[in-house]
Design an enzyme around this catalytic site. Structure first.
Site, PDB file in Angstrom:
ATOM      1  N   GLU A  38      43.687  43.622  45.279  1.00  0.00           N
ATOM      2  CA  GLU A  38      44.530  44.612  44.400  1.00  0.00           C
ATOM      3  C   GLU A  38      44.669  46.135  45.202  1.00  0.00           C
ATOM      4  O   GLU A  38      44.681  46.864  44.460  1.00  0.00           O
ATOM      5  CB  GLU A  38      44.532  44.560  43.143  1.00  0.00           C
ATOM      6  CG  GLU A  38      44.450  43.456  42.322  1.00  0.00           C
ATOM      7  CD  GLU A  38      44.357  43.777  40.859  1.00  0.00           C
ATOM      8  OE1 GLU A  38      43.493  44.375  40.370  1.00  0.00           O
ATOM      9  OE2 GLU A  38      44.841  42.655  40.057  1.00  0.00           O
TER      10      GLU A  38
ATOM     11  N   GLU B 106      46.994  35.885  39.954  1.00  0.00           N
ATOM     12  CA  GLU B 106      46.649  36.172  38.499  1.00  0.00           C
ATOM     13  C   GLU B 106      47.698  36.552  37.451  1.00  0.00           C
ATOM     14  O   GLU B 106      48.520  37.409  37.511  1.00  0.00           O
ATOM     15  CB  GLU B 106      45.691  37.692  38.314  1.00  0.00           C
ATOM     16  CG  GLU B 106      44.370  37.675  39.254  1.00  0.00           C
ATOM     17  CD  GLU B 106      43.487  39.003  38.874  1.00  0.00           C
ATOM     18  OE1 GLU B 106      43.912  39.347  38.127  1.00  0.00           O
ATOM     19  OE2 GLU B 106      42.606  39.309  39.629  1.00  0.00           O
TER      20      GLU B 106
END
Length: 1697
Positions: free
Chosen positions: A184, A253
Site C-alpha cells: 500500500e 484485500e
C-alpha cells in the site's frame, strides 16, 4: 499392529512414488486475464489468515474450513518484528512457525500467497517493522535509503531462502504461487517525492532478483514496475484496472469487515454487500480475489498496532476470532464461490463484453465457442426487472445475478440460501483450584497479588533534563515509561492546583505523592493526550510520577515510524497560591523503562513474592494478580470476560492473551438496529455495541489450557476487581434459514448439470454444525411473510398454519433437512404475494472434535496429508539454485561444477544421447548450449522446434543422463553462427537498432526470451520446477563491444538484466564478459585462460562460461588445435585460484549444417578440437586427460567449497593454493614458467613440477594429477575412403550414375526487378539465399570500344563473386576471414553490339560478431567499371540501371530435394562447368562408423543428402603455406594461431553426413557447384579409430582410480600404462610398437630412443593381446633397467579389432 504399520508404510511409499511427483513443481505465470498454473489460466478465490493471530493447533481447522468455504488460496503477511525481535536473532517457533503453516496449507491442497512486505501494516505493531530498525544510523523507512534497503533486502531474502530451503515455492513443488513486496505504498508515497519512485523501482528489482519462480505483486501501487503485478485493496475493486494490459486484475484485500479499536463500536459488513462486491469484481474481468480477513484472529501479547487496535482482530470475517464459522456470511460466500467456479471456463477463455441494460443495470457476458456465462448487475438502490437474451430477470437492488449458462440464474448476491446461526457466550464462573484441588466458595481467597511500585524502582533508571520521547527511549521493550520528578514547595500549595500534561499518546496515569491523581487517554482518531488534573500538593517535597503508556505503535501513514509517543510536554503546574504557573518540562526528570514486575517475570506466575494472606486489594492501580483455575469443560472455544477490570495485560500459563481494556466504552451514537446492505459500504456504516465497552471478552486458545491446573496472571493499571472475572465458552445457539419463492435453487442442484435441476425451485436447507448433532426442536417456522432475523423471527401478515408441523416432520431427529419453498409444500396463505419460509431450529448432540470421531479411512487420509505436509517437499525433484561468493548452491550445498558446450543443432537428435553420455563419462556435470533465435523463428511468429531444433527434447535428454543444463538464451549468441543467431527479419523492423537501448529491439528480444523461458517452464525444465536447467544466460560478450554503443549501452544492459530476472526462472542468470553486470546477474569470463578473473561483486562466484579448448576453422585457414596439456593447465589454474564452475567451449563442436555458419567464411566443420570430435568420436588423449583432471578436481571438492584459497608464492612463477579447514585439505602447486621444470618444497615434501603445469594434491600431500603428464591413452583416427556406390547397378564409369541441370546464367526468374545503381545484398535478399544476380546490358558501336585489353573492375563488400560476360565465366574473386571485401580486375572480351554483364555475388555466412555487425553489409556496392576501352576511356557502370535476381532458379524449383526438375542423364556429364546442379543415387557405406563425403575435385557450392543440407563445401580454398609446425609446444600462453596444421592444403575436404540421414539402400545426393568441378571424383569416407597408444613415464602419478581406493598405499602406487579398446566388442589384436626406455614420437609415429628394454614388446603382448583392456606397471620391476640413472618411459601402440 506391526502388520498394519507395514501396510501403512507401503501405502505411503506407493502414494509418494505415484502421486507426489506430478503434484509438485508448478509453473506460475500470468497474462492479462489471469494467473496461469502450468500454462492454464485459473480463477482464484483467496482468504487471509495470519498465522500468529491464531495457534498452530488451530491452523488445520481454520485451513480446512477455508477450503470447505471454496477458497483456493490462503494469503498471509510475514511479520518481521515477530520473527526478528533482535537483529540477527530469529524466532520461527510456535505461532511464528511460518514453514509449518505453509506446509499445512499445502497439505490441505491449497495455494499460498506470501506477502513478505516486509512492511505489513495489518494493524500490527509498528506495521511489522522491528523497533531496532529505527535505531540504525542514517535510516529512513520506506524510501530510497541505503541502510533501510539493505535491511529490507536482508530480511526479504531470509524469508525467500527459508521457503526455498523447504521447497515451498510452486516452482519447487510447494504451495506458494505469489509473493508480495512492499504494501500500500502508493497510498502514501507522495510525501516521499522522487526518492519514493526510485525506492519502489529498487524494491521491485530486488524482489524479482530473488528468483522465487513465482510472480510478485505490489498492492495499491499504480506505478508498480514490470513484471510486478499491481493489485487493488478496498471494499470494492470492480473499477480497478492494472497498469499494463499484460497483467491480470487482482484484488489482494477485499475487506470483509473492519478492525475494532479500543473506544470504538464494533464494525460489521453485511454479506449481501460483500457478495455484491465480489461478483462485480469477477463480472468486470477480475480473476483473483482475496478476503481480508477470512479469519482475523487475535492480537496476542503486544502485537496490536494502531495505536488503540483492540486485542480482538475478528474483522467480521467468515470464520470468527475463535475459529467458528460465521453464518450466513461463510455459507453465502461459499455458494458465491461455487457459482463463480461454474463460470470459470468462460471467465478464463475471453474478456467480458459489458453492455448497459438500463439505468444502473449492467450485463457482462463471457462467451467463447460453446461456453457462455453472464453476470447481470443492478447497481442502484431500487429493485428492477430487466430483459436479457429474450428472458426476464428480477434484480434486487445492489445485487448481481450469475448465469453460468447465460440463461439460468444460479445465484443472486442479495438472496441468501445459506443457513444462519446465532452464537453466544455461555458464562462459567472461574473455577479456582487450590493446591489440594478443591473448588472454593470464596473466589477472592484464591487470588494473590503483588503491588507494582509507583515511580522509580529499578536500578537501570536514569535522569535527564527535559522530557524525552517514549519510543526512542524504550525501544518498545515495554508499553510503560515512568517520568518522575521531585519538587519542593514552601507555602505555594493551593487546593486549586492543576497538573497540566500534554503527551503524544497514547495514555497516561499521574501519581502525586504515591497516589493516583488522574489519567488520560487518546483515541484511534487522535492519539494525543492533553489533560488537566486537579491535584493536592503538600508543603515540602512532592513527587510527581507520570506513567506514560503505549497501546500499540503506529502502523500506517507516511513517515509513521517518526510519529512518536510519550509525554513531550509541556507539563505545568497551574493555579499555585501566588497565581503562578510552573513549567516542569525542562527540569531534571528521572526515567524508568518498563515495570519492575516485567523485569521480575511476574507474568509467568512462577516467580515473585505473591501475597495471599491479607485482603485482596480491589480497584487498586498498578497491581499484579494471580490465580490458579480449572479450564472450562468441553471443546468449545474459551474466552475470559474482563468485566470489572480497568486496563492492563493478561497471561494464561505464561502466554499473553493481550491487552484488556473493558472500561474503554464506545460512543453512544452511530449504531442502528439493522444495516441496509444497499449502497456503498464504509468502515463506519454498519456498527453495533454503541455505548458499551469495545471489548470485554478475550480469547484464550484451548491449546494454552491444561486439563487441571492453569495460572492466570493480570497486570491491572487503573484498578479493578478480579473476582468479577469469569470464563465464557462460545457456542452456536440456533440454526436458521430464510428463503423466498424468488430465490434461485440451491447451487448443488446446478451441479447436477441438468436443465431440470437448474429450473427447480428454491429449497430451505438446515444442517447441524457437526455431524454427530441432530435437530432437536423447531423454535420458529413460518411460510408467508415472516420478518426479522435469526433468533428474532416474527410472523408476518400471512402465514401457513401447516408450516411448523411440516418443518418439524422434515427436520427433527436428523442432522440436516431440506424443504421445498413452495405453495405445493405449504399451500398458499396469501395469493399474489411472494412468500418466504423462515425457520429457527435447535440442535443437540456430541460436539467432540472431529479428529476424535474420524473413521479409519479418515485417519489414513489424515496421515497421508500430514506425511505430505512434513516430508513431501523434501522428496520432490525440484532444486533450489542460488549462489554465494564461492559457488553455485544447489539445495543449500555448494557445488564444484564442470560443464561442456554441445550445440543441439550442430548434431542430430539421434546423436544427442551418445554425445551427452560421453560427456558424462568424461566427468562433465553440466551441458551448456546457446539457443538459436533464427533457427527457431525464421519468420516472425512462425516457430520451428523440430528435428535438430527440438530444444525441449535435447534438454530432456540431458536430464535423462542425470546432468544439469546451462541454457544460454542470449538471444544474441555469436557462436560463429549466421548473423550471430539473430533472425534476418529483425533487421527490417522500422527504427530498430540491435543490442542497445532501443525499444523495438528490446520488445523483440523480450518476446523471444520469454518464449523460450515459457517453453521451458511449460515442460517443467528449470531446476526450480524439477528440471535440469540450473543457469540461464542473457546477452553475450556485450562487454567486448559496449564501448561503441556509448551511453545507450548501460541502460540496455540494465534493462536486459531486469527483463531476464523478471521472468522468474527460479535459477540464477549470468552475463559473460560483462564487467558491469547488474545484480543479481553473475558476470562471467570467456577466454583461453580465466584464472585471473574476478567477479564484480564479492557475493558472486567465479564462473568461466567459455574455456576455448581449440578454435574454429575458417575457409582459407589452417586447422587450429590446442594441446591438452595447456588446456588442463588453464582449467587447473582456474580451480586453483577460486573458480568453481568451468565450461569447455566446445565439448562437442559438431557441424554447421545448411547455411548456419557465420563469420563470414566459417567452415562447415565446427570441430573446435573438442574432446568429442565433429563426428562424436572421443578425441584422445584430450578427452581422457581432461577426465582424469575432472576426477582430480572432484577429489578436492569438499575442500574447494569449504573455504577460500590461501595463495602463496614459493618462488618466482611458483605458486601454491591451499584449501584447508579442520577436516579437509587440498592443494594446487603451479609452475608458471614456460621452459623450466622445477623441484619445490611444500609442507615438508619435495615435488617435481614440469614447466607450465599444475599438480593437484587432494590431501595436501600426494599428487594425484599433473596437467603436463598424460596418463590417458591416445588414439589415431583415420578416414577410410569408399567409392561412391551408386544405386543403379555396378558401373565401371561413375559418371554414368550422375544427372545434372544447368543453372541459368543471369536473370531467369519472374521476380527479378530493375533499379538504377548498385544494391547492398543483405538488405535486398534478406538472406533468403547466398546468391544475388546483378545483370546489365551494354552496347558497343562499330567495335570502336571493344578492346582486348578491357578490364572489368569490381568492388564488393563481400564475400565472393563470379563475373560472366556474354554467358561465359570471365573470372571471380573472394574475400577472407579477416577482410571480406572483394576488389578484382578481370580481363574481359567484349563484342560490338550488345554485351551482357552478369555478376553473381554470394555470401558465405553473415557477420556474427562486432559492434553494429548487423549493419556491415555484403554484395557489390561498387564501383563497377570497364577500363581500357579502345579509346582509352573508362565507363563507370555503377549508376546504370541494373536488373536484379535474388537466389537461383534451381532453389525456387526445389532441386535440392532431388525430386523436382528435369534432370539430364542422357548426354555426357559436364565437368568443371560453373553453375551446375548434380544428382546421383547411392548406397550408404556399410557399418555404423561416422560418414563423410570427400569433395576433392569439386570447386565450391552446397550439398544435400536426401534433401538435408550438409552445408557449404569449398575444397578449393587452400590455407596459407606457412604457420604450421610439426609439433606445438604446449608451454606458454595459447592463442588461436599458435598451433596450426594442414598448411598449404584445402581448409576442409571432408563433410559430415549424419548416419540418421542415410537410408540403408537408395539415397540421393544433390550438389550445386558454383565454379566448376568433377563430381565423379567425389568419394565417401568412414571415420574409424586406427591405433590405440599410451606413453607413460616413471615420474607420472599413479592412475586416479587408485586414489579413489582411498588408501595411502594406493596414493603412493607407481605409474601404470592402460589401454582400452574404443568399442565394447573389440579386443587388442596386435602390438605395433612397445618400448621401455627412452622412446619418443607420437601415436602412430613412435621411435625407439637411445635405450630400450628388449623384453618390452613381449611383456606388453602377453599382458594385452586378446583382452579388451590391459594395465602394465611402468617400472624397472616390470621391464628391468635398460639405462640406469635415466627417467624411463613406456610407449605402446596397439590395434583393436
Amino acid at each position: 499392529m506391526r502388520e498394519a504399520t507395514k501396510i501403512l508404510v507401503f501405502h505411503l511409499v506407493w502414494f509418494l512414488c505415484i502421486h507426489v511427483p506430478p503434484m509438485f513443481c508448478a509453473n506460475v505465470t500470468y497474462d492479462h486475464r489471469a494467473l496461469l498454473i502450468d500454462g492454464k489460466r485459473r480463477v482464484f478465490i483467496s482468504g487471509s489468515i495470519h498465522y500468529p493471530r491464531s495457534t498452530p493447533q488451530m491452523w488445520p481447522d481454520l485451513i480446512q474450513k477455508s477450503k470447505d468455504g471454496g477458497l483456493d488460496v490462503i494469503e498471509t503477511y510475514v511479520f518481521w518484528n515477530f520473527h526478528e525481535p533482535v537483529r540477527g536473532q530469529y524466532y520461527f517457533e510456535g505461532r511464528g512457525d511460518l514453514v509449518n503453516f505453509v506446509k499445512l496449507v499445502a497439505a490441505a491442497g491449497l495455494y499460498v500467497h506470501l506477502r513478505i512486505g516486509p512492511y505489513a501494516c495489518a494493524e500490527w505493531n509498528y506495521g511489522g517493522f522491528p523497533l531496532w530498525l529505527h535505531f540504525i544510523p542514517g535510516i529512513k523507512f520506506r524510501t530510497d535509503n541505503e541502510p533501510f534497503k539493505a535491511e529490507m533486502q536482508r530480511f526479504t531474502a531470509k524469508i525467500v531462502d527459508m521457503m526455498k530451503q523447504e521447497n515451498l515455492y510452486a516452482s519447487q513443488g510447494g504451495p506458494i504461487i505469489l509473493s508480495q513486496i512492499e504494501n500500500e505504498y502508493g497510498n502514501i508515497d507522495k510525501p516521499y517525492g522522487a526518492a519514493g519512485k526510485s525506492y519502489i523501482k529498487w524494491a521491485a528489482s530486488m524482489a524479482t532478483s530473488l528468483n522465487t519462480g513465482v510472480p510478485w505483486v505490489m498492492c495499491q501501487q499504480p506505478d508498480a514496475p514490470d513484471p510486478m503485478i499491481n493489485t487493488c485493496n478496498g471494499f470494492y475493486c470492480d473499477q480497478f484496472t492494472p497498469n499494463a494490459n499484460a497483467k491480470p486484475k487482482m484484488w489482494t484485500e477485499n475487506w470483509s469487515g473492519w478492525f475494532l479499536s479500543f473506544g470504538g463500536a464494533v464494525p460489521y459488513r453485511p454479506v449481501e454487500d460483500i457478495a455484491f462486491a465480489v461478483a462485480r469484481f469477477y463480472q468486470r474481468g477480475g480473476t483473483f480475489q482475496n478476503y481480508y480477513m477470512y479469519h482475523g484472529g487475535t492480537n496476542f501479547g503486544r502485537t496490536s498496532g494502531g495505536p488503540f487496535i483492540s486485542t480482538s482482530y475478528d474483522y467480521d470475517a467468515p470464520i470468527d476470532e475463535y475459529g467458528i464459522i460465521r453464518q450466513p456470511k461463510w455459507g453465502h460466500l461459499r455458494d458465491l464461490h461455487k457459482a463463480i467456479k461454474l463460470c470459470e471456463e468462460a471467465l478464463i477463455a475471453t474478456d467480458p463484453t459489458i453492455t448497459s441494460l438500463g439505468s444502473n443495470l449492467e450485463a457482462a457476458v463471457y462467451k467463447s465457442g460453446t461456453v457462455c456465462a453472464a453476470f447481470l448487475a443492478n447497481i442502484g438502490t431500487s429493485d428492477s426487472t430487466t430483459n436479457f437474451n429474450g428472458n426476464s430477470y428480477q434484480l434486487p437492488a445492489w445485487s448481481v445475478s450469475i448465469l453460468p449458462d447465460c440463461k439460468n440464474v444460479v445465484l443472486n448476491t442479495a438472496k441468501i440460501n445459506s443457513a444462519s446461526t446465532t452464537s453466544s457466550f455461555i458464562t462459567q464462573s472461574l473455577k479456582l483450584k487450590e493446591d489440594g484441588g478443591g473448588a472454593l466458595e470464596d473466589s477472592s481467597s484464591e487470588w494473590s497479588w503483588i503491588s507494582e511500585p509507583i515511580g522509580i524502582s529499578k536500578n537501570d533508571s536514569f535522569s535527564k533534563f527535559g522530557l524525552v520521547e517514549q519510543i526512542n527511549t524504550t525501544a518498545d521493550k515495554s508499553d510503560y515509561l515512568w517520568y518522575s520528578l521531585s519538587i519542593d514547595f514552601e507555602d505555594d500549595v493551593s487546593a486549586q492546583t492543576v497538573l497540566h500534561i500534554e503527551s503524544l499518546g497514547h495514555a497516561l496515569h499521574a501519581f502525586i505523592n504515591g497516589k493516583l491523581a488522574g489519567s488520560g487517554k487518546g483515541n484511534s482518531g487522535n492519539a494525543k493526550v492533553n489533560v488537566d488534573i486537579p491535584i493536592t500538593l503538600v508543603a515540602g517535597k512532592n513527587t510527581i510520577d507520570l506513567l506514560s503508556l503505549t497501546v500499540g505503535l503506529q502502523n500506517y501513514g507516511s513517515f509513521f515510524d517518526t510519529w512518536g509517543a510519550g509525554i513531550t510536554g509541556p507539563v505545568t503546574l497551574k493555579g499555585l497560591k501566588n497565581g503562578t504557573t510552573i513549567d516542569l518540562s525542562s527540569q531534571q526528570w528521572t526515567y524508568q523503562i518498563g515495570l519492575q514486575g516485567e523485569d521480575l517475570g511476574l507474568s509467568s506466575g512462577s516467580v515473585g513474592q505473591w501475597n495471599s494472606q491479607s485482603n485482596l486489594p480491589k480497584n487498586q492501580p498498578l497491581t499484579w494478580y494471580k490465580t490458579n483455575f480449572v479450564a472450562p469443560s468441553g471443546n468449545d472455544p474459551v474466552a475470559i470476560d474482563f468485566t470489572g477490570m480497568g486496563k492492563g495485560e493478561a497471561w494464561v500459563n505464561g502466554q499473553s492473551i493481550g491487552r484488556f481494556w473493558p472500561t474503554y466504552v464506545s460512543p453512544n451514537s452511530g449504531c442502528a438496529t439493522s444495516c441496509n446492505y444497499r449502497g456503498s459500504y464504509s468502515s463506519s456504516k454498519c456498527l453495533k455495541n454503541c455505548g458499551k465497552p469495545s471489548q470485554t471478552l478475550y480469547h484464550v486458545p484451548r491449546s494454552w489450557l491444561q486439563t487441571d491446573s492453569n495460572t492466570l496472571v493480570l497486570f491491572e493499571e487503573s484498578g479493578g476487581d478480579p473476582t468479577q472475572i469469569s470464563f465464557a465458552t462460545k457456542q452456536i445457539g440456533s440454526l436458521c434459514s430464510h428463503v423466498s419463492e424468488s430465490h434461485p435453487p440451491p447451487i448443488d442442484m446446478w451441479n447436477s448439470d441438468s436443465e431440470s435441476g437448474r429450473r427447480s425451485g428454491p429449497v430451505l436447507s438446515l444442517e447441524c454444525p457437526n455431524p454427530k448433532q441432530i435437530i432437536s426442536s423447531i423454535k420458529f417456522a413460518s411460510f408467508g411473510t415472516p420478518s426479522g432475523s435469526c433468533g428474532s423471527f416474527n410472523h408476518g401478515s400471512c402465514s401457513s398454519n401447516k408450516a411448523l408441523s411440516i418443518v418439524k416432520k422434515a427436520c427433527i431427529g436428523s442432522s440436516s433437512c431440506k424443504i421445498n419453498v413452495s405453495i405445493d409444500t405449504f399451500g398458499d396463505p396469501c395469493r399474489r404475494v411472494t412468500k418466504s419460509l423462515a425457520v429457527e431450529a435447535s440442535f443437540t448432540g456430541n460436539n467432540t472434535k472431529m479428529v476424535a470421531a474420524m473413521s479409519v479411512k479418515k485417519v489414513d487420509q489424515f496421515i497421508f496429508l500430514w506425511f505430505l505436509a512434513i516430508y513431501a517437499p523434501a522428496a520432490t525433484f525440484c532444486a533450489n539454485v542460488t549462489y554465494d561468493h564461492r559457488a553455485l548452491i544447489i539445495d543449500g550445498n555448494r557445488r564444484v561444477l564442470i560443464s561442456g558446450s554441445i550445440h543441439y543443432p550442430r548434431s542430430t537428435p539421434e546423436m544427442w544421447p551418445d554425445l551427452i553420455q560421453r560427456s558424462k563419462d568424461g566427468g562433465v556435470d553440466v551441458i551448456e548450449t546457446y539457443v538459436f533465435w533464427n533457427l527457431h523463428e525464421p519468420i516472425r511468429g512462425q516457430y520451428n522446434f523440430e528435428g535438430r531444433g527440438d530444444l525441449v527434447k535435447f534438454v530432456k535428454e540431458v536430464a535423462a543422463a542425470g546432468l544439469y543444463v546451462h541454457l544460454r538464451i542470449g538471444p544474441y549468441v555469436c557462436a560463429e553462427w549466421n548473423y550471430g543467431g539473430f533472425p534476418i527479419w529483425l533487421h527490417f523492423i522500422p527504427g530498430i537498432k540491435f543490442r542497445t537501448d532501443n525499444e523495438p529491439f528490446k520488445a523483440e528480444m523480450k518476446r523471444f526470451t520469454a518464449k523460450i523461458v515459457n517453453m521451458m517452464k511449460q515442460e517443467s525444465l528449470y531446476a526450480s520446477q524439477g528440471g535440469p536447467i540450473i543457469l540461464s544466460q542473457i546477452e553475450n560478450e556485450y562487454g567486448d563491444v559496449d564501448w561503441a554503443y556509448g551511453p545507450a549501452a548501460k541502460p540496455y544492459i540494465k534493462w536486459a538484466a531486469s527483463m531476464a530476472t523478471s521472468l522468474d526462472t527460479g535459477v540464477p542468470w549470468v552475463m559473460c564478459m560483462q564487467a558491469d553486470a547488474p545484480n543479481p546477474i553473475i558476470d562471467t569470463c570467456n577466454g583461453f585462460y580465466c584464472d585471473q578473473f574476478t567477479p564484480n561483486s564479492n557475493a558472486k562466484p567465479k564462473i568461466w562460461t567459455e574455456g576455448y579448448n581449440g578454435w574454429f576453422l575458417y575457409y582459407g585457414g589452417a586447422v587450429p588445435y590446442r594441446p591438452v596439456e595447456d588446456l588442463a593447465f588453464a582449467v587447473a589454474r582456474f580451480y586453483q585460484l577460486g573458480g568453481t564452475f568451468m565450461n569447455y567451449y566446445m565439448y562437442h563442436g559438431g557441424t554447421n549444417f545448411g547455411r548456419t555458419t557465420g563469420g563470414p567464411f566459417v567452415a562447415t566443420s565446427y570441430d573446435y578440437d573438442a574432446p568429442l570430435d565433429e563426428y562424436g568420436i572421443i578425441r584422445q588423449p584430450k578427452w581422457g586427460h581432461l577426465k582424469d583432471l575432472h576426477d582430480s578436481i572432484k577429489l578436492c571438492e569438499e575442500a574447494l567449497i569449504a573455504t577460500d584459497p590461501a595463495v602463496t608464492s614459493l618462488d618466482p612463477n611458483i605458486e601454491v593454493a591451499v584449501y584447508k579447514t579442520d577436516n579437509v585439505c587440498a592443494a594446487f602447486l603451479a609452475n608458471i614458467n614456460t621452459t623450466i621444470d622445477v623441484t619445490v618444497n611444500f609442507s615438508g615434501n619435495s615435488y617435481r613440477l614440469p614447466a607450465w603445469s599444475v599438480s593437484i594434491l587432494p590431501d595436501c600431500k600426494n599428487v594425484v594429477f599433473n596437467t603436463a603428464k598424460i596418463n590417458s591413452a591416445s588414439t589415431v583416427s583415420i578416414f577410410r575412403a569408399e567409392s561412391l556406390k551408386q544405386d543403379v547397378g555396378s558401373l565401371e564409369n561413375d559418371s554414368l550414375g550422375w544427372s545434372w541441370i544447368s543453372e541459368p546464367i543471369g536473370i531467369s526468374k519472374n521476380d527479378s526487378f530493375s533499379k538504377f545503381g548498385l544494391l547492398e545484398q543483405i538488405n535486398t535478399t534478406a538472406d533468403r539465399s547466398d546468391y544475388f544476380w546483378y545483370s546489365l546490358s551494354i552496347d558497343l558501336e562499330d567495335g570502336d570500344d571493344a578492346g582486348s585489353q578491357t578490364v572489368l573492375h569490381i568492388e564488393s563488400l563481400g564475400h565472393a563473386l563470379y563475373a560472366f560476360i556474354n554467358g561465359k565465366l570471365a573470372g571471380g574473386g573472394t574475400g577472407n576471414s579477416t577482410n571480406a571485401t572483394v576488389n578484382v580486375d578481370i580481363p574481359v572480351t567484349l563484342v560490338t553490339g550488345k554485351n551482357t554483364i552478369d555478376l553473381l555475388s554470394l555470401t558465405v555466412g553473415l557477420q556474427n560478431f562486432g559492434a553494429f555487425f548487423d549493419t556491415w553489409g555484403a554484395g557489390i556496392t561498387g564501383p563497377v567499371t570497364l577500363k581500357g576501352l579502345k579509346n582509352g576511356s573508362t565507363i563507370d557502370l555503377s549508376s546504370q540501371q541494373w536488373t536484379y535476381q535474388v537466389g537461383l532458379l534451381g532453389e525456387d524449383l526445389g532441386l535440392s530435394s532431388g525430386n523436382a526438375g528435369q534432370w539430364n542423364s542422357q548426354s555426357t556429364l559436364p565437368k568443371n562447368q560453373s553453375l551446375t546442379w548434380y544428382k546421383t543415387n547411392f548406397v550408404a557405406p556399410s557399418g555404423n562408423d561416422p560418414v563423410a563425403i570427400d569433395f576433392t575435385g569439386m570447386g565450391k557450392g552446397e550439398a544435400w543428402v536426401n534433401g538435408q543440407s550438409i552445408g557449404r563445401y569449398w575444397p578449393t580454398y587452400v590455407s596459407p603455406n606457412s604457420g604450421c609446425t610439426n609439433s606445438c609446444d604446449y608451454r606458454g600462453y595459447y592463442y588461436q594461431s599458435k598451433c596450426l596444421r594442414n598448411c598449404g592444403k584445402p581448409s576442409q575436404t571432408l563433410y559430415h553426413v549424419p548416419r540418421s540421414w542415410l537410408k540403408s539402400d537408395n539415397n540421393t545426393l544433390v550438389l550445386f557447384e558454383e565454379s566448376g568441378g568433377d563430381p565423379a571424383k567425389i568419394s565417401f569416407a568412414t571415420k574409424q579409430i586406427g591405433s590405440v597408444c599410451s606413453y607413460i613415464s616413471e615420474s607420472h602419478p599413479p592412475p586416479i582410480d587408485l586414489w579413489n581406493s582411498d588408501t595411502e598405499s594406493g596414493r603412493k602406487a607407481g605409474p601404470v600404462l592402460s589401454l582400452d579398446c574404443p568399442y565394447p566388442n573389440q579386443v587388442i589384436s596386435s602390438i605395433k610398437f612397445a618400448s621401455f626406455g627412452t622412446p619418443y614420437g607420437t601415436c602412430g609415429n613412435f621411435n625407439h630412443g637411445s635405450c630400450s628394454s628388449n623384453s618390452a614388446l613381449y611383456i606388453v603382448q602377453k599382458a594385452c593381446i586378446g583382452s579388451s583392456s590391459c594395465n602394465i606397471n611402468v617400472s624397472v620391476n616390470t621391464f628391468g633397467d635398460p639405462c640406469k640413472g635415466v627417467t624411463k618411459s613406456l610407449a605402446v601402440e596397439a590395434s583393436c579389432m
